[in-house]
Design a protein around this motif. Structure first.
Motif, mmCIF file in Angstrom:
data_model
loop_
_atom_site.group_PDB
_atom_site.id
_atom_site.type_symbol
_atom_site.label_atom_id
_atom_site.label_comp_id
_atom_site.label_asym_id
_atom_site.label_seq_id
_atom_site.Cartn_x
_atom_site.Cartn_y
_atom_site.Cartn_z
ATOM 1 N N SER A 119 28.791 -39.622 6.037
ATOM 2 C CA SER A 119 27.986 -40.835 6.224
ATOM 3 C C SER A 119 26.527 -40.483 6.505
ATOM 4 O O SER A 119 25.593 -41.145 6.003
ATOM 5 N N GLN A 120 26.314 -39.428 7.298
ATOM 6 C CA GLN A 120 24.952 -38.989 7.581
ATOM 7 C C GLN A 120 24.267 -38.491 6.317
ATOM 8 O O GLN A 120 23.072 -38.765 6.059
ATOM 9 N N MET A 121 25.016 -37.779 5.497
ATOM 10 C CA MET A 121 24.477 -37.289 4.238
ATOM 11 C C MET A 121 24.102 -38.468 3.331
ATOM 12 O O MET A 121 23.026 -38.473 2.692
ATOM 13 N N MET A 122 24.987 -39.476 3.298
ATOM 14 C CA MET A 122 24.696 -40.651 2.480
ATOM 15 C C MET A 122 23.477 -41.412 3.020
ATOM 16 O O MET A 122 22.661 -41.936 2.258
ATOM 17 N N LYS A 123 23.355 -41.443 4.329
ATOM 18 C CA LYS A 123 22.223 -42.130 4.945
ATOM 19 C C LYS A 123 20.906 -41.466 4.529
ATOM 20 O O LYS A 123 19.918 -42.136 4.172
ATOM 21 N N GLU A 124 20.941 -40.115 4.564
ATOM 22 C CA GLU A 124 19.724 -39.380 4.170
ATOM 23 C C GLU A 124 19.404 -39.603 2.694
ATOM 24 O O GLU A 124 18.241 -39.781 2.296
ATOM 25 N N LYS A 125 20.431 -39.604 1.838
ATOM 26 C CA LYS A 125 20.205 -39.821 0.420
ATOM 27 C C LYS A 125 19.692 -41.243 0.157
ATOM 28 O O LYS A 125 18.852 -41.479 -0.725
ATOM 29 N N ILE A 126 20.217 -42.206 0.910
ATOM 30 C CA ILE A 126 19.766 -43.592 0.751
ATOM 31 C C ILE A 126 18.286 -43.718 1.127
ATOM 32 O O ILE A 126 17.487 -44.365 0.437
ATOM 33 N N GLU A 127 17.935 -43.077 2.270
ATOM 34 C CA GLU A 127 16.520 -43.127 2.701
ATOM 35 C C GLU A 127 15.602 -42.481 1.661
ATOM 36 O O GLU A 127 14.513 -42.976 1.356
ATOM 37 N N GLU A 128 16.097 -41.358 1.105
ATOM 38 C CA GLU A 128 15.299 -40.664 0.088
ATOM 39 C C GLU A 128 15.141 -41.527 -1.164
ATOM 40 O O GLU A 128 14.069 -41.616 -1.768
ATOM 41 N N THR A 129 16.233 -42.189 -1.505
ATOM 42 C CA THR A 129 16.194 -43.053 -2.694
ATOM 43 C C THR A 129 15.278 -44.248 -2.469
ATOM 44 O O THR A 129 14.558 -44.685 -3.393
ATOM 45 N N ILE A 130 15.293 -44.798 -1.242
ATOM 46 C CA ILE A 130 14.393 -45.927 -0.934
ATOM 47 C C ILE A 130 12.932 -45.497 -1.075
ATOM 48 O O ILE A 130 12.085 -46.247 -1.618
ATOM 49 N N LYS A 131 12.638 -44.282 -0.620
ATOM 50 C CA LYS A 131 11.263 -43.769 -0.766
ATOM 51 C C LYS A 131 10.886 -43.635 -2.245
ATOM 52 O O LYS A 131 9.766 -43.940 -2.662
ATOM 53 N N GLN A 132 11.855 -43.151 -3.025
ATOM 54 C CA GLN A 132 11.583 -43.005 -4.457
ATOM 55 C C GLN A 132 11.345 -44.373 -5.109
ATOM 56 O O GLN A 132 10.456 -44.532 -5.959
ATOM 57 N N ILE A 133 12.132 -45.367 -4.688
ATOM 58 C CA ILE A 133 11.962 -46.720 -5.232
ATOM 59 C C ILE A 133 10.573 -47.244 -4.896
ATOM 60 O O ILE A 133 9.885 -47.850 -5.735
ATOM 61 N N THR B 57 7.720 -48.102 -7.505
ATOM 62 C CA THR B 57 7.169 -49.464 -7.533
ATOM 63 C C THR B 57 5.635 -49.451 -7.498
ATOM 64 O O THR B 57 4.961 -50.177 -8.254
ATOM 65 N N ILE B 58 5.071 -48.630 -6.608
ATOM 66 C CA ILE B 58 3.602 -48.537 -6.482
ATOM 67 C C ILE B 58 2.983 -47.994 -7.754
ATOM 68 O O ILE B 58 1.970 -48.504 -8.276
ATOM 69 N N THR B 59 3.616 -46.952 -8.310
ATOM 70 C CA THR B 59 3.083 -46.330 -9.530
ATOM 71 C C THR B 59 3.121 -47.313 -10.692
ATOM 72 O O THR B 59 2.154 -47.425 -11.481
ATOM 73 N N ILE B 60 4.227 -48.021 -10.811
ATOM 74 C CA ILE B 60 4.366 -48.990 -11.898
ATOM 75 C C ILE B 60 3.320 -50.091 -11.764
ATOM 76 O O ILE B 60 2.679 -50.509 -12.752
ATOM 77 N N ARG B 61 3.105 -50.539 -10.531
ATOM 78 C CA ARG B 61 2.105 -51.593 -10.312
ATOM 79 C C ARG B 61 0.700 -51.112 -10.685
ATOM 80 O O ARG B 61 -0.080 -51.836 -11.305
ATOM 81 N N ASP B 62 0.404 -49.853 -10.312
ATOM 82 C CA ASP B 62 -0.927 -49.314 -10.636
ATOM 83 C C ASP B 62 -1.108 -49.173 -12.136
ATOM 84 O O ASP B 62 -2.196 -49.468 -12.686
ATOM 85 N N ILE B 63 -0.083 -48.690 -12.811
ATOM 86 C CA ILE B 63 -0.193 -48.524 -14.265
ATOM 87 C C ILE B 63 -0.385 -49.879 -14.942
ATOM 88 O O ILE B 63 -1.179 -50.024 -15.883
ATOM 89 N N GLU B 64 0.374 -50.865 -14.440
ATOM 90 C CA GLU B 64 0.224 -52.201 -15.012
ATOM 91 C C GLU B 64 -1.192 -52.735 -14.815
ATOM 92 O O GLU B 64 -1.759 -53.409 -15.692
ATOM 93 N N GLU B 65 -1.801 -52.435 -13.653
ATOM 94 C CA GLU B 65 -3.173 -52.882 -13.387
ATOM 95 C C GLU B 65 -4.167 -52.190 -14.332
ATOM 96 O O GLU B 65 -5.107 -52.797 -14.831
ATOM 97 N N GLN B 66 -3.935 -50.918 -14.560
ATOM 98 C CA GLN B 66 -4.809 -50.159 -15.454
ATOM 99 C C GLN B 66 -4.708 -50.659 -16.896
ATOM 100 O O GLN B 66 -5.694 -50.699 -17.634
ATOM 101 N N MET B 67 -3.503 -51.063 -17.250
ATOM 102 C CA MET B 67 -3.315 -51.518 -18.615
ATOM 103 C C MET B 67 -3.972 -52.872 -18.871
ATOM 104 O O MET B 67 -4.210 -53.263 -20.008
ATOM 105 N N LYS B 68 -4.324 -53.564 -17.810
ATOM 106 C CA LYS B 68 -4.990 -54.856 -17.983
ATOM 107 C C LYS B 68 -6.486 -54.684 -18.316
ATOM 108 O O LYS B 68 -7.129 -55.620 -18.761
ATOM 109 N N ALA B 69 -6.995 -53.475 -18.015
ATOM 110 C CA ALA B 69 -8.453 -53.246 -18.242
ATOM 111 C C ALA B 69 -8.757 -53.220 -19.741
ATOM 112 O O ALA B 69 -7.984 -52.643 -20.524
#
Length: 298
Positions: free
Chosen positions: A207-221, A225-237
């Protein structure tokens, strides 16, 4: 009451001269004891005659004289009661003291009985000698019975003792059985607790291992999300700024860490169930063997 009008002579058999016993009536109206008339007729093959009047009897098996039989029985009963009331033991036939013992008939008799036809050629001894002899026989029998009684009493005591020992050993064995099973129950209880503890520890670790993987995955998400938003903003230029920022945006996308698509941690706990019964039984057997060795050394 009817017997009081008859004398002993009236009720005596003409053959044995004793009171009638099972009197039978011949066709000539004379009566005799059944055994007496048959004894007289034993050697008479051609015809049967009356010992008194010599008339031939028409019946080889004469009927019982019931009236005479009842009179004789009543007479003897009254005389027996009279003798009993006088405190003397006398002959029921002749009302004489019983001074002799007939060895052939095994009964006490009087002097008149000794001389009667009924006891012809019989052997006699004094009553006192017969009493002494019979007492010796009874004494030997009594001693034998007393010995048998002693043996039976000892046997009964031994059987009772054995029964108590059986009960005691059964109760002792029952106690030992309960103690043995209590130890087995305790062993199984401890083994169950141990295995459940190991399962809980592994569950917590996973369970602890899964908790750590979940936290890591949330960070990746979040990063995605931030990268996708930035790219979308750049593509509007629509101007030259898009080209100026393109290289930096592309490099930023390349630094995003790749995610693990499939968790490496197993979901089930089959290892805890594999050969569970066999392993526990083997461990129980080893434990019992070690305990028996310890008891032997002690």
């Amino acid at each position: 009451m009817a017997s009081r009008s008859f004398t002993e002579e009236d009720l005596s058999c003409p053959v044995c001269c004793d009171i009638f016993i099972n009197p039978v009536l011949l066709s000539c109206s004379h009566s005799f004891c059944s055994s007496c008339i048959q004894r007289v007729w034993e050697n008479k093959t051609s015809f049967k005659e009356c010992p008194v009047c010599r008339k031939t009897s028409s019946n080889d098996c004469p009927p019982v004289n019931l009236a005479l039989k009842n009179l004789c029985e009543s007479f003897q009963h009254e005389r027996g009661q009279k003798s009993s009331s006088e405190g003397e033991t006398v002959c029921s036939v002749h009302n004489e003291k019983l001074k002799l013992f007939c060895l052939d008939d095994q009964q006490p008799v009087c002097l008149v009985c000794r001389d009667s036809r009924k006891h012809t050629n019989h052997r006699f001894c004094p009553v006192d000698e017969a009493i002494a002899d019979k007492k010796e026989i009874l004494k030997a029998s009594l001693e034998s019975l007393q010995e048998e009684l002693r043996i039976s009493v000892n046997r009964e005591q031994n059987l009772c003792k054995t029964a108590e020992e059986i009960k005691f050993h059964a109760q002792s064995t029952e106690t030992q059985i309960k103690e043995e099973f209590e130890e087995l129950h305790q062993f199984l209880h401890d083994e169950e607790a141990s295995r459940i503890t190991a399962l809980r520890e592994e569950e917590e670790k996973r369970s602890q291992m899964m908790k750590e993987k979940i936290e890591e995955t949330i960070k990746q998400i979040s990063s995605f999300t931030i990268t996708i938003r930035d790219i979308e903003e750049q593509m509007k230029a629509e101007d030259v700024s898009f080209l100026q920022n393109f290289k930096a945006t592309l490099q930023r996308d390349q630094y995003i860490p790749e995610s693990d698509p499939s968790p490496s941690v197993a979901i089930t706990f089959t290892d805890h169930l594999t050969n569970l019964k066999v392993n526990v039984l083997q461990k129980m057997q080893d434990n019992v063997g070690e305990r028996e060795k310890t008891e032997i050394f002690i």
